[in-house]
Every structure is written in C-alpha cells, then in structure tokens.
Motif scaffolding. Structure first.
Motif, PDB file in Angstrom:
ATOM      1  N   GLY A   1      13.735   7.505  -0.239  1.00  0.00           N
ATOM      2  CA  GLY A   1      14.141   6.108  -0.143  1.00  0.00           C
ATOM      3  C   GLY A   1      13.129   5.227   0.567  1.00  0.00           C
ATOM      4  N   HIS A   2      11.919   5.758   0.783  1.00  0.00           N
ATOM      5  CA  HIS A   2      10.885   4.987   1.490  1.00  0.00           C
ATOM      6  C   HIS A   2      10.086   4.160   0.488  1.00  0.00           C
ATOM      7  N   PRO A   3       9.876   2.869   0.760  1.00  0.00           N
ATOM      8  CA  PRO A   3       9.207   1.997  -0.214  1.00  0.00           C
ATOM      9  C   PRO A   3       7.714   2.211  -0.369  1.00  0.00           C
ATOM     10  N   SER A   4       7.046   2.874   0.577  1.00  0.00           N
ATOM     11  CA  SER A   4       5.582   2.943   0.502  1.00  0.00           C
ATOM     12  C   SER A   4       5.004   4.307   0.841  1.00  0.00           C
ATOM     13  N   ILE A   5       5.804   5.364   0.726  1.00  0.00           N
ATOM     14  CA  ILE A   5       5.305   6.717   0.919  1.00  0.00           C
ATOM     15  C   ILE A   5       5.596   7.541  -0.324  1.00  0.00           C
ATOM     16  N   GLU A   6       4.606   8.270  -0.776  1.00  0.00           N
ATOM     17  CA  GLU A   6       4.745   9.109  -1.968  1.00  0.00           C
ATOM     18  C   GLU A   6       4.401  10.554  -1.610  1.00  0.00           C
ATOM     19  N   ILE A   7       5.243  11.475  -2.020  1.00  0.00           N
ATOM     20  CA  ILE A   7       5.013  12.895  -1.765  1.00  0.00           C
ATOM     21  C   ILE A   7       4.049  13.442  -2.815  1.00  0.00           C
ATOM     22  N   LYS A   8       2.878  13.883  -2.355  1.00  0.00           N
ATOM     23  CA  LYS A   8       1.845  14.392  -3.254  1.00  0.00           C
ATOM     24  C   LYS A   8       1.776  15.910  -3.268  1.00  0.00           C
ATOM     25  N   ALA A   9       2.227  16.561  -2.201  1.00  0.00           N
ATOM     26  CA  ALA A   9       2.124  18.021  -2.136  1.00  0.00           C
ATOM     27  C   ALA A   9       3.234  18.586  -1.262  1.00  0.00           C
TER      28      ALA A   9
ATOM     29  N   GLN B   1      -6.878  14.148  -0.527  1.00  0.00           N
ATOM     30  CA  GLN B   1      -6.074  13.118  -1.183  1.00  0.00           C
ATOM     31  C   GLN B   1      -4.824  12.754  -0.371  1.00  0.00           C
ATOM     32  N   ILE B   2      -4.743  13.267   0.861  1.00  0.00           N
ATOM     33  CA  ILE B   2      -3.538  13.103   1.675  1.00  0.00           C
ATOM     34  C   ILE B   2      -3.822  12.198   2.878  1.00  0.00           C
TER      35      ILE B   2
ATOM     36  N   MET C   1       0.839  -1.198   0.000  1.00  0.00           N
ATOM     37  CA  MET C   1       0.000   0.000   0.000  1.00  0.00           C
ATOM     38  C   MET C   1       0.874   1.248   0.000  1.00  0.00           C
ATOM     39  N   THR C   2       0.556   2.208  -0.854  1.00  0.00           N
ATOM     40  CA  THR C   2       1.293   3.456  -0.921  1.00  0.00           C
ATOM     41  C   THR C   2       0.511   4.558  -0.224  1.00  0.00           C
ATOM     42  N   HIS C   3       1.176   5.302   0.650  1.00  0.00           N
ATOM     43  CA  HIS C   3       0.563   6.378   1.403  1.00  0.00           C
ATOM     44  C   HIS C   3       0.929   7.718   0.770  1.00  0.00           C
ATOM     45  N   SER C   4      -0.054   8.581   0.614  1.00  0.00           N
ATOM     46  CA  SER C   4       0.166   9.910   0.051  1.00  0.00           C
ATOM     47  C   SER C   4       0.378  10.904   1.186  1.00  0.00           C
ATOM     48  N   ILE C   5       1.465  11.684   1.069  1.00  0.00           N
ATOM     49  CA  ILE C   5       1.757  12.625   2.144  1.00  0.00           C
ATOM     50  C   ILE C   5       1.990  14.027   1.581  1.00  0.00           C
ATOM     51  N   ALA C   6       1.845  14.997   2.476  1.00  0.00           N
ATOM     52  CA  ALA C   6       2.152  16.394   2.168  1.00  0.00           C
ATOM     53  C   ALA C   6       3.181  16.890   3.173  1.00  0.00           C
ATOM     54  N   ILE C   7       4.016  17.812   2.727  1.00  0.00           N
ATOM     55  CA  ILE C   7       4.973  18.464   3.618  1.00  0.00           C
ATOM     56  C   ILE C   7       4.719  19.963   3.568  1.00  0.00           C
ATOM     57  N   LEU C   8       4.315  20.532   4.683  1.00  0.00           N
ATOM     58  CA  LEU C   8       4.108  21.977   4.777  1.00  0.00           C
ATOM     59  C   LEU C   8       5.389  22.619   5.305  1.00  0.00           C
ATOM     60  N   GLY C   9       5.866  23.629   4.615  1.00  0.00           N
ATOM     61  CA  GLY C   9       7.139  24.224   4.992  1.00  0.00           C
ATOM     62  C   GLY C   9       8.308  23.466   4.401  1.00  0.00           C
ATOM     63  N   ALA C  10       8.155  23.027   3.151  1.00  0.00           N
ATOM     64  CA  ALA C  10       9.168  22.180   2.521  1.00  0.00           C
ATOM     65  C   ALA C  10      10.415  22.939   2.098  1.00  0.00           C
ATOM     66  N   SER C  11      10.399  24.265   2.174  1.00  0.00           N
ATOM     67  CA  SER C  11      11.559  25.043   1.744  1.00  0.00           C
ATOM     68  C   SER C  11      12.572  25.273   2.862  1.00  0.00           C
ATOM     69  N   GLY C  12      12.311  24.723   4.062  1.00  0.00           N
ATOM     70  CA  GLY C  12      13.254  24.829   5.169  1.00  0.00           C
ATOM     71  C   GLY C  12      14.136  23.588   5.251  1.00  0.00           C
TER      72      GLY C  12
END
Length: 342
Positions: A24-32, A68-69, A1-12
């Motif tokens: 390098g994580h096998p089941s997490i995908e960055i969506k936002a 979607q997160i 199963m792939t999990h969709s994640i968001a990172i707020l403040g990704a420019s820090g």
C-alpha cells in the motif's frame, strides 16, 4: 520517485508483514525477495494471503543484484545478519530487523546473545531504530537496527518518564504479555497448538530475557545514570500483540501529563485519557501504539500500560517507518492503516 527495495528473509512473519505494508506504499516497489529453504517458490505458495500481489519469486541472497536496490530490509534470524550485511555493498541503505546491531556495546551483545559480535565496524555506524526517539539520526543513517518488539513496547511506556525524571528509577517493574508470532515461524514443540492454547505462562524469568539489554542501554542513556528494570515476560495463546504493564513510583497525573506532552505530535503513539488502559485488540494489524496511565490505590504509585502489534509497530511497521525517513519520504507513508477489529 519510486524506490526499489529488497527483503531478505521474506518467508518469515516479519518479511510477510513488510510485503503487506509495502503493497500500500505509493513510492516503494519490491524488486527482490530472498529465502533460504523456500528459495524457488513464489510468495503465493509461502503466504497465500499475498497471492493477489505481483511479486518476484523467492531467491537465494547471492542471486540478487543489489546494484538495482535503493534500500534493503534484512528480516533474517538473530546471529545471521552480521555476516550477511557485512557482504552487502557499503553504499546500500539497510534496515535490519534482527538483534544483531541493537546493542552498541559488543560485550553486552555477547552477554545477551552468547557469541562475539562479528561486524564491529558496522556496529559503530548502526543507529537504534526506535523512530520516535531517534528520528534525526535515522534520517541520515545508512544502517538502522530495528528494536526488539518487547523493548519497543516498554520504551513507549516509560522513555519520556525516564527522561523527565518523574518516576523512581530504582523501582520499575515491567510485566509483559506477548503473542506467539514474536517467536518466529520455525517449528518449536512448545508452540504447538496443543501445548500453547488454553494456557498462559512466564518465560525467561529472573532477568534473563534478551531485551533487557536494550532497556539497560536505552534507559541508562536517557537518565544519564545506571537504570535496571525488573521484567517478567509471559507467552499468550494469541497470534499478535504485546501488552506491557509497568508498575512505577510517582504522581500518576504528572506521569500522564508527561506522556501526553511527549507524544502530542507523534502520528503513531496515542496517549489515552487519564484512567484508561489500552488493549491489544485496538492496535491489531496497525503501526499504532496506545499508552494509558491508571493511578494505583496506594499513594505515590501508578500503572503505565502500552499496547502494540508486535509484527507491525514492534517490527515491520517500525522498519518501514524508518525506511521512509531514510528515503526522504513522508514518515507515515504506507502506515496509516486502521487497526483490525475485532
């Protein structure tokens, strides 16, 4: 199963470190990915070392479809997360990397951060995010409050000793050396190369460092009585790393044995052989913590030293470790990278 994640403040720095680890994580995908001043740019523009990754562009938080997160990392500045997280969907899993939910007592938060807590209902459900000591609570949590990096280093050195009662709780001296990335990415005069390099100085001295609030909270809870430590932090002209040196009263061999037993089954915390002390070089870029115990020449005294990478085990690696538990993944997924040396 792939999990969709968001990172707020990704420019820090912590946002970039999350991206590096999740790549390098096998089941997490960055969506936002969100940013404020850098919204509209690509991560390759903001962090060229990540240009090989296929990542979404940076956007404003209000542009993200959180429906979607599955889980959101909040890597925003202190005093910002409370308002932002309050506006997010109440069923969204969140790992907050700021200080906004670390202190359970609203009065303590106001004391150490200078303003009233603005999300009291959320604070009631927040779980303190030091994985090794709150694993079961984190696994079922919706909102996890990541610890301060310096607070994490100190607790890895002392928490099992406080719990076991093998040191004098009224005589704990902590000497902290912290690298400059812990101060964030914003421009500050005292962090300019010409003002920081080739020097070494104390700061927030005399009991004014904010992470003392976490030590007060967690050591007091562990001991079942009031515990107050003496802490002096120092700023190192280095990019990464925290070295916490603790001076305590107690039998050095018993202290070492207590730590070795407490961490025997922990994947990321390693107790060094008795008499050896760790180096920040040996954990750089990793989610590992090394802890060492050395007997002092004065009878009944010992020196306990811990070393972590402030951006990984002290922040983003800890956050991913917590997210793995919250998402039902193996706790070590994406985190077994060997340290970088030299």
């Amino acid at each position: 199963m792939t999990h969709s994640i968001a990172i707020l403040g990704a420019s820090g720095y912590t946002g970039a470190e999350l991206v590096r680890l999740i790549a390098g994580h096998p089941s997490i995908e960055i969506k936002a990915l969100s940013a404020d001043r850098k919204a509209g740019q690509t991560m390759a523009e903001v962090f060229p070392h990540l240009r090989h990754l296929d990542l979404p562009a940076l956007v404003k938080i209000e542009e993200i479809d959180f429906g979607q997160i599955d889980l959101c990392f909040c890597a925003l500045p202190h005093k910002t997360s409370q308002a932002v997280i309050s506006a997010l969907p109440r069923d969204l899993k969140i790992v907050d990397l700021s200080a906004d939910f670390r202190l359970r007592d609203p009065a303590a938060y106001e004391k150490w951060y200078g303003n009233p807590h603005a999300a009291l209902e959320l604070q009631k459900e927040a779980v303190y995010g030091l994985t090794e000591f709150y694993r079961d609570e984190i696994r079922s949590a919706r909102l996890v409050a990541g610890t301060g990096c310096n607070a994490a280093a100190g607790q890895f050195a002392l928490m099992p000793l406080v719990k076991a009662g093998v040191i004098d709780l009224d005589d704990i001296i902590m000497d902290l050396k912290a690298a400059v990335s812990g101060a964030g990415r914003s421009l500050k005069e005292n962090l300019l190369h010409a003002e920081l390099s080739e020097g070494y100085h104390g700061y927030s001295m005399g009991g004014t460092h904010r992470h003392l609030g976490e030590f007060d909270q967690e050591f007091t809870k562990a001991a079942g009585r009031d515990v107050r430590v003496q802490l002096t932090p120092h700023l190192l002209p280095a990019n990464r790393g925290i070295l916490m040196t603790c001076y305590v009263r107690g039998d050095a061999q018993e202290i070492h044995d207590t730590l070795a037993k407490a961490y025997a089954d922990e994947p990321f915390v390693l107790t060094l052989p008795f008499g050896e002390a760790p180096s920040t070089h040996h954990v750089r870029g990793s989610n590992f913590c090394h802890v060492g115990v050395v007997a002092d020449r004065l009878p009944g005294r010992a020196i306990v030293v811990s070393a972590i990478d402030n951006l990984t085990k002290g922040s983003s690696g800890q956050a991913l470790q917590n997210a793995n538990l919250m998402l039902g993944e193996d706790e070590t997924s994406g985190l077994m990278l060997a340290p970088i040396f030299p």
